[in-house]
Write a protein that holds these residues in place. Sequence first.
Motif, short mmCIF file in Angstrom:
data_model
loop_
_atom_site.label_atom_id
_atom_site.label_comp_id
_atom_site.label_asym_id
_atom_site.label_seq_id
_atom_site.Cartn_x
_atom_site.Cartn_y
_atom_site.Cartn_z
N PRO A 91 0.82 -1.22 0.00
CA PRO A 91 0.00 0.00 0.00
C PRO A 91 0.85 1.27 0.00
N ALA A 92 1.99 1.22 0.67
CA ALA A 92 2.87 2.40 0.67
C ALA A 92 3.38 2.68 -0.73
N LYS A 93 3.78 1.63 -1.46
CA LYS A 93 4.28 1.80 -2.83
C LYS A 93 3.19 2.37 -3.74
N VAL A 94 2.00 1.80 -3.66
CA VAL A 94 0.92 2.22 -4.56
C VAL A 94 0.56 3.68 -4.31
N LEU A 95 0.32 4.04 -3.06
CA LEU A 95 -0.10 5.40 -2.76
C LEU A 95 1.03 6.41 -2.97
N LEU A 125 9.19 3.46 3.72
CA LEU A 125 8.64 2.11 3.55
C LEU A 125 8.40 1.80 2.08
N ALA A 126 7.97 2.80 1.32
CA ALA A 126 7.69 2.61 -0.11
C ALA A 126 8.95 2.31 -0.92
N THR A 127 10.10 2.73 -0.42
CA THR A 127 11.33 2.49 -1.16
C THR A 127 11.89 1.09 -0.92
N MET A 128 11.35 0.39 0.07
CA MET A 128 11.82 -0.97 0.35
C MET A 128 11.35 -1.92 -0.74
N PRO A 129 12.12 -2.97 -1.01
CA PRO A 129 11.65 -3.96 -1.98
C PRO A 129 10.45 -4.73 -1.42
N SER A 130 9.61 -5.22 -2.31
CA SER A 130 8.42 -5.95 -1.89
C SER A 130 8.80 -7.32 -1.34
N ARG A 131 7.85 -7.99 -0.77
CA ARG A 131 8.08 -9.31 -0.18
C ARG A 131 8.59 -10.29 -1.23
#
Length: 174
Positions: A91-95, A125-131
């Motif tokens: 959600p952080a990446k999308v928003l 948090l949005a800059t972190m790679p996804s799971r």
Amino acid sequence: MGLNLEGKKAVVAEVSAEVANAQAIIVAEYRGLEVGQVTELRAKARESGVYLRVLKNTLARRAIAGTHFEGLTDQLVGPLIYGISADPVAPAKVLQQFSKDNDKLVVKAGVMPNFVMDAAGVKALATMPSREELLAKLLGTMQAPIAKFVQTLNEVPGKFVRTLAAVRDSKETA
């Protein structure tokens, strides 16, 4: 037109079910966004597996009451859109990505279990790679020694075959 009591209970139950499985909730103010832009945001969220919902803040407070996300209640002011997901980064990446393209969407805050973030925390948090990316890196790291070992084992017979071929070639020329 507002919801009646039964409709409100249904919305709270639906959001509570999503919150029960969530690892992160990100809230953003959407004041000034057009319907087409919100539809585009919903499509991007759906692709990423993010539950995106515009809620009345009182209903959202009731949905997160008694959960690990209760610290977010102080941030629930104004017209907000809620991004809820089991993947804390999604959600952080999308928003955050959508807010880069549309300056009218302003990321306000976020919460992970027992940890409230401000807008800067959500951006980090949005800059972190996804799971999935992290799992792929972990798998690659775990496979590297095994692959190198197999390559080394395969090199012994390969070297033997190349030596035999070189001996054969030297005998043919002699």
